[in-house]
Scaffold this active site. Structure first.
Site, PDB file in Angstrom:
ATOM      1  N   ASN A 121      -0.389  11.960   1.143  1.00 46.40           N
ATOM      2  CA  ASN A 121       0.321  10.776   0.633  1.00 46.40           C
ATOM      3  C   ASN A 121       0.631  10.966  -0.839  1.00 46.40           C
ATOM      4  OD1 ASN A 121       0.022   9.246   3.028  1.00 46.40           O
ATOM      5  ND2 ASN A 121      -2.084   8.755   2.465  1.00 46.40           N
ATOM      6  N   TYR A 172       0.837  -1.189   0.000  1.00 48.08           N
ATOM      7  CA  TYR A 172       0.000   0.000   0.000  1.00 48.08           C
ATOM      8  C   TYR A 172       0.878   1.248   0.000  1.00 48.08           C
ATOM      9  CZ  TYR A 172      -4.149   2.575  -0.147  1.00 48.08           C
ATOM     10  OH  TYR A 172      -5.100   3.451  -0.591  1.00 48.08           O
ATOM     11  N   LYS A 221      -6.004  -1.948  -1.229  1.00 48.75           N
ATOM     12  CA  LYS A 221      -6.891  -1.779  -0.065  1.00 48.75           C
ATOM     13  C   LYS A 221      -7.510  -3.111   0.328  1.00 48.75           C
ATOM     14  CE  LYS A 221      -7.209   2.535   1.229  1.00 48.75           C
ATOM     15  NZ  LYS A 221      -7.837   3.725   1.757  1.00 48.75           N
ATOM     16  N   ASP A 281     -14.025   6.085   1.837  1.00 47.16           N
ATOM     17  CA  ASP A 281     -12.912   5.982   2.790  1.00 47.16           C
ATOM     18  C   ASP A 281     -12.115   7.271   2.888  1.00 47.16           C
ATOM     19  OD1 ASP A 281     -11.388   4.398   4.628  1.00 47.16           O
ATOM     20  OD2 ASP A 281      -9.760   4.552   3.172  1.00 47.16           O
ATOM     21  N   ASP A 282     -12.010   7.994   1.787  1.00 49.56           N
ATOM     22  CA  ASP A 282     -11.210   9.233   1.818  1.00 49.56           C
ATOM     23  C   ASP A 282     -11.861  10.265   2.727  1.00 49.56           C
ATOM     24  OD1 ASP A 282      -9.330   8.347  -0.258  1.00 49.56           O
ATOM     25  OD2 ASP A 282     -11.158   8.298  -1.429  1.00 49.56           O
ATOM     26  N   ARG A 329      -8.500  10.718  -8.495  1.00 49.94           N
ATOM     27  CA  ARG A 329      -7.615  11.371  -7.515  1.00 49.94           C
ATOM     28  C   ARG A 329      -6.893  10.294  -6.722  1.00 49.94           C
ATOM     29  NH1 ARG A 329      -8.394  11.786  -2.052  1.00 49.94           N
ATOM     30  NH2 ARG A 329      -6.900  10.196  -2.481  1.00 49.94           N
ATOM     31  N   GLU A 379     -13.429   4.917  -3.360  1.00 53.09           N
ATOM     32  CA  GLU A 379     -12.019   5.158  -3.086  1.00 53.09           C
ATOM     33  C   GLU A 379     -11.412   6.060  -4.152  1.00 53.09           C
ATOM     34  OE1 GLU A 379     -10.490   3.778  -0.392  1.00 53.09           O
ATOM     35  OE2 GLU A 379      -8.699   4.871  -0.964  1.00 53.09           O
ATOM     36  N   ASP A 380     -10.779   7.139  -3.718  1.00 53.16           N
ATOM     37  CA  ASP A 380     -10.007   7.997  -4.613  1.00 53.16           C
ATOM     38  C   ASP A 380     -10.800   8.528  -5.817  1.00 53.16           C
ATOM     39  OD1 ASP A 380      -8.012   7.770  -2.803  1.00 53.16           O
ATOM     40  OD2 ASP A 380      -6.564   6.797  -4.103  1.00 53.16           O
TER      41      ASP A 380
HETATM   42  P1  NAD Z   1      -8.844  16.582  -2.411  1.00 54.66           P
HETATM   43  O1  NAD Z   1      -8.410  16.786  -3.807  1.00 54.66           O
HETATM   44  O2  NAD Z   1     -10.274  16.307  -2.120  1.00 54.66           O
HETATM   45  O3  NAD Z   1      -8.452  17.899  -1.562  1.00 54.66           O
HETATM   46  C1  NAD Z   1      -7.260  18.597  -1.671  1.00 54.66           C
HETATM   47  C2  NAD Z   1      -7.479  19.975  -1.055  1.00 54.66           C
HETATM   48  O4  NAD Z   1      -6.227  20.638  -0.962  1.00 54.66           O
HETATM   49  C3  NAD Z   1      -8.420  20.865  -1.842  1.00 54.66           C
HETATM   50  O5  NAD Z   1      -9.296  21.520  -0.973  1.00 54.66           O
HETATM   51  C4  NAD Z   1      -7.481  21.903  -2.474  1.00 54.66           C
HETATM   52  O6  NAD Z   1      -8.090  23.151  -2.683  1.00 54.66           O
HETATM   53  C5  NAD Z   1      -6.422  21.979  -1.397  1.00 54.66           C
HETATM   54  N1  NAD Z   1      -5.151  22.519  -1.855  1.00 54.66           N
HETATM   55  C6  NAD Z   1      -4.488  22.268  -2.998  1.00 54.66           C
HETATM   56  N2  NAD Z   1      -3.366  23.013  -3.050  1.00 54.66           N
HETATM   57  C7  NAD Z   1      -3.327  23.738  -1.914  1.00 54.66           C
HETATM   58  C8  NAD Z   1      -2.417  24.679  -1.385  1.00 54.66           C
HETATM   59  N3  NAD Z   1      -1.320  25.015  -2.035  1.00 54.66           N
HETATM   60  N4  NAD Z   1      -2.702  25.230  -0.192  1.00 54.66           N
HETATM   61  C9  NAD Z   1      -3.817  24.886   0.485  1.00 54.66           C
HETATM   62  N5  NAD Z   1      -4.705  23.999   0.031  1.00 54.66           N
HETATM   63  C10 NAD Z   1      -4.461  23.415  -1.149  1.00 54.66           C
HETATM   64  O7  NAD Z   1      -7.939  15.462  -1.827  1.00 54.66           O
HETATM   65  P2  NAD Z   1      -8.132  14.644  -0.453  1.00 54.66           P
HETATM   66  O8  NAD Z   1      -8.868  13.382  -0.703  1.00 54.66           O
HETATM   67  O9  NAD Z   1      -8.671  15.537   0.576  1.00 54.66           O
HETATM   68  O10 NAD Z   1      -6.632  14.223  -0.154  1.00 54.66           O
HETATM   69  C11 NAD Z   1      -5.669  15.206   0.133  1.00 54.66           C
HETATM   70  C12 NAD Z   1      -4.394  14.533   0.591  1.00 54.66           C
HETATM   71  O11 NAD Z   1      -4.638  13.830   1.808  1.00 54.66           O
HETATM   72  C13 NAD Z   1      -3.850  13.506  -0.397  1.00 54.66           C
HETATM   73  O12 NAD Z   1      -2.458  13.639  -0.476  1.00 54.66           O
HETATM   74  C14 NAD Z   1      -4.197  12.186   0.224  1.00 54.66           C
HETATM   75  O13 NAD Z   1      -3.254  11.184  -0.087  1.00 54.66           O
HETATM   76  C15 NAD Z   1      -4.133  12.523   1.684  1.00 54.66           C
HETATM   77  N6  NAD Z   1      -4.942  11.602   2.488  1.00 54.66           N
HETATM   78  C16 NAD Z   1      -4.350  11.046   3.579  1.00 54.66           C
HETATM   79  C17 NAD Z   1      -5.045  10.160   4.352  1.00 54.66           C
HETATM   80  C18 NAD Z   1      -4.389   9.584   5.575  1.00 54.66           C
HETATM   81  O14 NAD Z   1      -3.332   9.943   5.923  1.00 54.66           O
HETATM   82  N7  NAD Z   1      -4.975   8.693   6.308  1.00 54.66           N
HETATM   83  C19 NAD Z   1      -6.337   9.800   4.006  1.00 54.66           C
HETATM   84  C20 NAD Z   1      -6.935  10.398   2.887  1.00 54.66           C
HETATM   85  C21 NAD Z   1      -6.215  11.310   2.131  1.00 54.66           C
END
Ligand code: NAD
Length: 553
Positions: A404, A99, A170, A264-265, A152, A241-242
């Protein structure tokens, strides 16, 4: 794949080529004799434990993580039980390979390293016949589907059909961490095209080189899929997912009261982050109702966490308005505030009456958060200045860099500890190694959804729930926090060691099943011994004896 599909026990080479039944060199002399295997295997018989050691030796010998990933996927294709036994017993070492972060690299290379199919692909050209496609899947008792449209993938963006590595990975974790039978797991890619033009010009790209389907055409395809999957596989739980965030929030709202499904996100991330906050606050003796949280990012992860944290604050006595007022968000355009006219609907709940600021450091100084939570996909955005400011404003600042894979994290563990003089309570989405500083060792926590979704899935499956609710994720978060021990705290970790994940998941499943029965979200009667019942549903990757095999088939 034969297990569970036909009544006939395969023999000889056919048996060796069936990944769910193959034991390779561990077939006993009696089995070799009875199953027509004699001479088809080298003479020395191994135990499964010896085979696991062989696997680990091979993994370690590979030159890089992508090669390790390919080796492990190859093993999964050849000998499923050995794959899971090796994964369960070496989860800390192998989960970053099957993963995040390696799976991100594998998805980027998916078309180029593609070897054999795993899961189902559905496209817009299947409209009207999705049920038929689902019926082609050889296993009939599917209980968990993980589905993506590849828009995504992690923090890597639109990878189209290459995103298939995510549902596959997953589901491996569902089996390894919560013992969901692999025959009950189905990964699905809904290929609706991709807007990643680089993929179109790659002749080896395995997906459809055409623009993404949008609007009503997209929605009706996903509607057909949800209805078909829930009909063909009664009792299935569908994990989104994603998906891109313009679809994820919408689809969750559209389906959550209609099907047994979750995203899950949004919800899994919220569960693990809330658990991390509970544990961090236990460690530093703080109260959730007194926190001010600043999120970098206002997407699926950040808003999912904000919503669940706000409801936890309300549960602990804060009026809703005050709870919402304690959660602040910055998106790619700046601070989410009332005066903005460009806010998508899902952000508006958290738009406060406050002057607009563009820059994170300015916002930190203006709001004085107790915790900063990065879920923006933007690396190195928690700069030394921001971390230093957090350490000035708080005795023990909470810093979660959740993006991530590792390359996208808002800061490294080392930066978080160094710039706060070791006072930060840090967790990240992808794993970081321990940090040695001034004679002290800091063990960063990994806020990995793997602590939540497998246990939730097991609880939903065992209790035959017909819906997945936010209350289940709150219960899962509380239960996860309760499993972080004093020894974990002494090492600075706010999540339990992955070595305990099967017990952790079984306990989460129990907490979730209790919600299911209390809220009557199932037609099933509650078993007298619910913990024992849940454990009895967990797949054990140890080889089954030959007689057991015949009984199974
Ligand atoms: P998403 O695309 O829904 O959201 C991304 C957000 O970041 C948007 O609101 C966007 O406007 C904002 N953004 C982009 N550039 C920016 C900047 N320069 N400054 C401030 N904000 C900015 O994506 P998501 O599903 O919310 O995932 C975001 C990140 O979180 C990914 O890298 C994902 O891998 C990670 N994530 C981690 C976990 C975990 O650790 N358990 C779980 C889910 C997602």
């Amino acid at each position: 794949m034969n297990n569970g599909c036909t009544g006939k026990l395969p023999r000889g080479v056919e048996l060796l080529h069936d990944p769910s039944l193959n034991k390779g060199t561990a077939f006993t002399a009696a089995e070799r004799e009875a199953l027509g295997l004699h001479g088809l295997l080298p003479p020395r018989i191994s135990t499964q434990q010896q085979q696991v050691q062989h696997v680990i030796n091979n993994v370690r010998r590979k030159p890089d993580n992508l090669e390790r990933y390919l080796y492990l996927i190859g093993l999964q294709d050849r000998n499923e039980r050995l794959f899971y036994k090796a994964l369960v017993e070496n989860l800390e070492e192998l989960s970053p390979i099957v993963y995040t972060p390696t799976v991100g690299l594998a998805c980027q290379e998916y078309s180029h390293v593609y070897r054999r199919p795993r899961g189902l692909s559905i496209t817009r050209y299947d409209r009207g016949r999705i049920k038929e496609v689902l019926q082609n899947w050889p296993h009939k008792n599917v209980r968990v589907i993980v589905v993506t449209d590849g828009e995504r993938i992690l923090g890597l963006g639109d990878l189209g059909s290459n995103g298939m590595g995510i549902p596959v990975g997953k589901l491996s974790l569902y089996t390894a961490c919560a013992g969901i039978d692999p025959a009950a797991c189905l990964p699905i890619m809904i290929d609706v095209g991709t807007n990643n033009n680089e993929l179109w010009s790659d002749p080896q790209y395995i997906g459809l080189p055409e623009p993404r389907l949008e609007g009503e055409d997209y929605d009706s395809l996903i509607d057909e899929f949800m209805a078909a999957a829930s009909e063909i596989f009664p009792n299935v739980m569908i994990q989104l997912e994603d998906f891109g965030n313009s679809n994820a929030f919408r689809l969750l709202a559209r389906y959550r009261d209609q099907y047994c499904m979750f995203d899950d996100d949004i919800q899994g991330t919220a569960g693990v982050a809330l658990a991390g906050l509970y544990s961090a606050l236990r460690m530093i003796k703080g109260k959730i109702t007194e926190q001010r949280l600043l999120f970098l990012g206002a997407g699926e992860a950040a808003l999912g966490i904000g919503n669940l944290v706000a409801s936890a604050m309300v549960q602990q006595g804060l009026p809703e308005e005050e709870a919402i007022g304690r959660c602040w968000f910055i998106d790619s355009k700046g601070l989410v505030v009332k005066s903005r006219t460009d806010l998508a609907q899902h952000k508006q709940r958290f738009a406060h009456d406050f002057p607009f600021h563009r820059n994170l450091l300015e916002v930190v100084e203006a709001i004085k958060p107790t915790a900063i939570i990065g879920a923006s996909g933007q690396p190195a955005t928690f700069t030394p200045e921001i971390l230093t400011a957090m350490a000035r404003l708080n005795e023990r600042p909470i810093v979660f860099a959740l993006s991530n894979p590792t390359s996208q994290a808002e800061c490294t563990a080392e930066d978080a500890y160094r710039h706060t003089k070791g006072r930060a309570v840090f967790a990240s989405g992808s794993p970081f190694p321990k940090v040695e500083m001034d004679g002290q060792t800091f063990v960063p926590g990994q806020a990995n959804n793997v602590y939540i979704f497998p246990g939730v899935g097991l609880g939903v499956m065992a209790s035959e729930a017909n819906r997945v609710t936010d209350e289940m994720f709150s219960a899962a978060a509380k239960c996860l926090d309760e499993q972080v021990s004093r020894e974990d705290f002494e090492k600075g970790r706010i999540f339990p060691s992955l070595t305990r994940i099967r017990d952790v998941s079984a306990n989460i499943a129990l907490a979730v099943a209790k919600v299911v029965f209390a809220r009557k979200l199932t037609a099933m009667r509650e078993p007298a011994n619910l913990p024992g019942y849940i454990k009895s549903k967990m797949y054990d990757p140890a080889y089954q004896p030959y007689n057991g095999l015949t009984n199974n088939l």
